[in-house]
Enzyme design. Structure first.
Site, PDB file in Angstrom:
ATOM      1  N   THR A  37       0.812  -1.223   0.000  1.00 47.44           N
ATOM      2  CA  THR A  37       0.000   0.000   0.000  1.00 47.44           C
ATOM      3  C   THR A  37       0.842   1.268   0.000  1.00 47.44           C
ATOM      4  OG1 THR A  37      -0.109   0.054   2.428  1.00 47.44           O
ATOM      5  CG2 THR A  37      -1.844  -1.172   1.267  1.00 47.44           C
ATOM      6  N   CYS A  72      -0.564   6.574   7.466  1.00 44.87           N
ATOM      7  CA  CYS A  72      -1.918   6.058   7.329  1.00 44.87           C
ATOM      8  C   CYS A  72      -2.914   7.099   7.845  1.00 44.87           C
ATOM      9  CB  CYS A  72      -2.054   4.760   8.127  1.00 44.87           C
ATOM     10  SG  CYS A  72      -3.719   4.100   8.223  1.00 44.87           S
ATOM     11  N   TRP A 433      24.011  14.170  45.233  1.00 41.95           N
ATOM     12  CA  TRP A 433      22.550  14.287  45.257  1.00 41.95           C
ATOM     13  C   TRP A 433      22.083  15.368  44.282  1.00 41.95           C
ATOM     14  CZ3 TRP A 433      19.221  18.335  46.101  1.00 41.95           C
ATOM     15  CH2 TRP A 433      17.862  18.008  46.174  1.00 41.95           C
ATOM     16  N   TYR A 437      19.882  14.798  40.899  1.00 41.32           N
ATOM     17  CA  TYR A 437      18.563  15.441  40.785  1.00 41.32           C
ATOM     18  C   TYR A 437      18.474  16.247  39.490  1.00 41.32           C
ATOM     19  CZ  TYR A 437      14.249  17.533  42.598  1.00 41.32           C
ATOM     20  OH  TYR A 437      12.940  17.915  42.789  1.00 41.32           O
ATOM     21  N   ASP A 453      19.526  10.644  48.600  1.00 38.42           N
ATOM     22  CA  ASP A 453      18.324  11.282  49.130  1.00 38.42           C
ATOM     23  C   ASP A 453      17.805  10.476  50.329  1.00 38.42           C
ATOM     24  OD1 ASP A 453      16.030  13.376  48.127  1.00 38.42           O
ATOM     25  OD2 ASP A 453      15.154  11.623  49.110  1.00 38.42           O
TER      26      ASP A 453
END
Length: 510
Positions: A37, A72, A433, A437, A453
């Site tokens: 197609t 499509c 940390w 983050y 944490d």
């Protein structure tokens, strides 16, 4: 026809089973081109399943278009949200894809993108074609076409305004690309042309300002309550405004001028963005930043299938299957928030951030301000920054961070995350940390677990079968290893569960 790229794709048998079963879990991660197609579809397309020998599988819509297929019109594969699978990778192809989605080619072209990645344009082309099946230019072109299609569907903008807003250089280029992507001129893609007021296209210049309302697509479910709880609880006075607990408004800095953004969640599950732009050409970049802020390209099924297998974490994921990682509209802003939030309460960090915005943020509209630029805070210096109530050490850290970003530290989604982390850790006052983050919420790394944490380590110990006391950092890191490459989502589930427990245990006010 180019060969089907193998990277990130399931093996052909599994891919064909996905389209035979019309499995929506693969939508956005797998596209099938049908030789008979000439169209490409999503796996869940309701059309008759093609024969196996007529199928070619692709990891991206742009790859299917590059192979000669058009979208499509029945299943609309072009309207799918993006995928976070590539965000879990740190290699060159993944960095290039994130940068292209962020508009790097619109800003600096393919050569500029290659320079930012420290490779030649030829090497960039070779890697992307091998990994994705499409060149950088083809990926950027498909991105523009998909935005244009959304604007045609959801707004009354004229075709020239659509072309300009989507990032096309000319109306002719817009028409050519839309025909290639969708097999039809763009004017025929508007579903009800007579019902949408429009203006001429060829006889007028595009508008500069615009107010638009767009529906943002995502893979359901979406835990709006979880996202709102995070954002509302950290909303900075003067920068963000919260209305009725389901609507958030803020300003974004954009090349053409401040853009006002309002995100609204309706009870039916729709997420609507109401935008007021100073320049219509800013639309593409603003939409990308909003999508990252709301984590709209996450696939809850993909993440859930990986995390639910864990007997301890699984119940949390099942309880909130659509939980997202709240990101940011501005990586530098997020990094500043992280520094301000070191070792103090969320409320205290909000107060300091509000003072920072009031003192250094440029005024905007509706009583809101823009977040201060890195160069402005760097110029202020630590002594002046102490005036908003910061300690000398915290003011020094903030000034050094601002100077590093103003000097070229690349806080962008396309940056080398390891390099950025090393650059952050080299700044006195920024530890693991903070760096983790920033990587999680600013750089969009879904596989970061900030084991430093304390709340995370308490939440891990609080799980059924947990240790009963906070784990040390090494033990928390080992425990989280099983959740890769979605450790960031595991962290978000743990944070959310702990917050819910604290709220439930809080005394009721008299």
């Amino acid at each position: 026809m180019p060969p089907t790229p193998a990277s990130t794709l399931p093996e052909p048998g599994a891919a064909y089973r996905a389209i035979s079963g019309r499995d929506p879990r693969f939508d956005g991660r797998l596209f099938v081109g049908v030789l008979s197609t000439g169209i490409y579809c999503r796996p869940s397309c309701p059309a008759r399943t093609p024969l196996p020998q007529n199928c070619r599988f692709y990891p991206a819509a742009a790859a299917a278009v590059a192979a000669g297929f058009r979208a499509c019109r029945r299943c609309r594969p072009d309207s799918l949200p993006g995928s976070r699978e590539w965000d879990a990778r740190g290699d060159l192809a993944a960095r290039a894809l994130r940068a292209i989605a962020d508009g790097a080619i619109d800003r600096s072209g393919v050569g500029g993108l290659a320079d930012s990645l420290h490779v030649s344009t030829r090497q960039l082309h070779r890697i992307l074609v091998a990994e994705v099946g499409a060149s950088a230019l083809q990926l950027a072109r498909t991105r523009r076409a998909q935005l244009a299609r959304m604007l045609i569907d959801q707004t009354a903008l004229s075709m020239i305004d659509v072309a300009f807003a989507a990032g096309f250089a000319s109306l002719r280029q817009f028409n050519d690309v839309m025909r290639e992507e969708f097999g039809a001129p763009p004017s025929t893609l508007r579903r009800s042309p007579g019902s949408r007021p429009g203006r001429g296209t060829a006889d007028r210049a595009p508008v500069d300002t615009a107010e638009l309302t767009l529906r943002l697509r995502y893979v359901a479910p979406y835990d709006a309550a979880g996202w709102l709880a995070h954002v509302v609880g950290r909303a900075i006075p003067g920068l963000e405004r919260v209305d009725d607990e389901r609507t958030v408004t803020r300003l974004l800095a954009a090349p053409g001028g401040p853009a006002r953004v309002t995100i609204a969640f309706d009870p039916g599950g729709k997420i609507v963005a109401r935008l007021a732009l100073a320049d219509l050409g800013d639309l593409a970049g603003v939409v990308v930043r909003i999508r990252r802020w709301l984590d709209l390209d996450a696939d809850p099924g993909l993440v859930g299938s990986a995390l639910c297998a864990d007997p301890l974490l699984g119940p949390l994921v099942a309880r909130r299957p659509g939980l997202r990682i709240p990101g940011t509209t501005d990586p530098f802003e997020l990094a500043v928030r992280a520094v301000l939030g070191q070792q103090i309460s969320v409320a205290g960090a909000r107060t300091l951030a509000g003072r920072l915005v009031a003192a250094y943020g440029a005024p905007g509209v509706d009583g809101l301000r823009l977040f201060p630029e890195a160069a402005v805070l760097a110029a202020a210096g630590p002594d002046e920054l102490r005036g908003i109530g910061l300690t000398g050490a915290r003011a020094g850290t903030l000034a050094r961070l601002a100077a590093a970003v103003a000097g070229g530290l690349p806080l962008t989604v396309g940056a080398d995350r390891a390099q950025v982390r090393a650059g952050l850790l080299a700044l006195p006052g920024i530890g693991p940390w903070t760096a983790d983050y920033v990587a999680l919420r600013a750089l969009g790394d879904p596989d970061v677990f900030p084991a430093g944490d304390l709340v995370l380590r308490k939440a891990l110990a609080d799980l059924p079968g947990g240790a009963g006391h906070p784990l040390d950092i090494a033990a928390a890191t080992r425990r989280a290893a099983a959740w890769s490459p979605w450790r960031g989502y595991a962290a978000q589930h743990l944070w959310t569960a702990w917050s819910a427990r604290v709220a439930a245990d809080a005394p009721v006010p008299a």
